[in-house]
Design a protein around this motif. Structure first.
Motif: not given
Length: 324
Positions: A53-54, A61-62, A212-213, A190-191
């Motif tokens: 997941a990370v 993101a990249v 939360g990434g 996340p909301w």
């Protein structure tokens, strides 16, 4: 249900040493899987092990940064905001650039009514996604859509506001999954993060440091999440400040509906666009189209269409299977 290896194999193909052209299209396709296909978005229920997941979030993101959303280039000064009280209609009757089109889109969204959803309610998103015939898609998953052969497929998804339940229609049956069920986890912004994105500055901060990434590109949020009006308007105003955002001068016909294509060029020849109604400036779809020949290999030609999606319905509903 796909796992990470299946997605990468579909994206990059069976060739252990793909061509430069294949690699370029694969990077764009992977961006679609991880950030826009939050445009087909997090619509893919990908089981993610804790360690994977990370890594997946970093790739997203990249990719977004390369597309312009996360770059640190100083943006151009946005045009002066119009006085909405001076006219009952749109801020710009004849917008002349991308910033004015996006301001019209933001203003249109702000006219919508909204009731904050409960954590147990669902975001329902219904789209029509143009896809190649399955046999051809299996052989060329990153290829351009075949004129006259590609067809629209209906896609329906339900995501619970608390991020713990996701559902979709598969072969005519409702498939409901919970986080952690059978070891599967699906990424979901996340909301609590979404409701904070009420200004372009807040969205810029979210792109750099997502809560939360988990991050979907801002344009993917607009297309695949049911957002409060002030958040969706902020997304459009954020995009208006991004370098390279342009109106595609070519006419766009979205399933018989004239639209404005607005976006950025990625990979040097692909225009990644949001599509807006020409009259109301409502967001109605997205596409990925070649605006130049692909240099080096000649595999991609100007005018090749790689993705086209129509947004049919977005609503807050009480349960999976409900459509409004």
């Amino acid at each position: 249900m796909m796992d990470e290896i299946s997605i990468l194999r579909e994206t990059f193909g069976p060739d252990p040493e793909p061509s430069a052209a294949a690699e370029q299209r694969a990077r764009t396709a992977l961006r679609g899987r991880m950030a826009p296909r939050a445009r087909a978005s997090w619509r893919l229920r990908v089981p993610i092990a804790a360690g994977v997941a990370v890594a997946a979030t970093v790739v997203a993101a990249v990719a977004i940064g390369n597309a312009g959303g996360g770059t640190r280039v100083t943006p151009p000064v946005p045009p002066q905001r119009p006085n909405h009280t001076q006219a009952a209609g749109l801020p710009y009757l004849r917008p002349v650039d991308a910033a004015q089109v996006l301001e019209n889109a933001a203003w249109t969204v702000e006219q919508e009514t909204w009731t904050d959803p409960a954590p147990t309610q669902f975001m329902y998103v219904e789209t029509q996604e143009m896809r190649n015939p399955p046999a051809y898609e299996q052989k060329a998953p990153n290829g351009a859509l075949l004129p006259g052969r590609a067809r629209y497929r209906k896609v329906q998804t339900w995501n619970r506001i608390d991020g713990q339940v996701q559902a979709s229609m598969r072969d005519g049956r409702l498939d409901v999954r919970r986080q952690g069920q059978d070891g599967a986890y699906f990424a979901f912004v996340p909301w609590s993060q979404i409701v904070k994105l009420t200004t372009p500055e807040a969205i810029a901060a979210y792109v750099e440091h997502p809560e939360g990434g988990v991050m979907a590109a801002p344009d993917a949020l607009a297309g695949q999440y049911v957002l409060p009006p002030e958040v969706k308007a902020a997304v459009f105003r954020y995009l208006a400040r991004q370098p390279g955002m342009k109106v595609n001068p070519d006419a766009v016909n979205l399933d018989g509906h004239p639209a404005i294509g607005l976006g950025r060029v990625v990979e040097g020849y692909l225009s990644q666009e949001l599509l807006f109604d020409r009259q109301t400036y409502t967001l109605i779809g997205d596409r990925l189209i070649a605006v130049d020949d692909e240099r080096g290999t000649g595999d991609g030609r100007k005018g090749d269409l790689y993705r086209q999606v129509i947004y049919r319905r977005m609503a807050i509903v009480d349960r999976p299977g409900q459509t409004g």
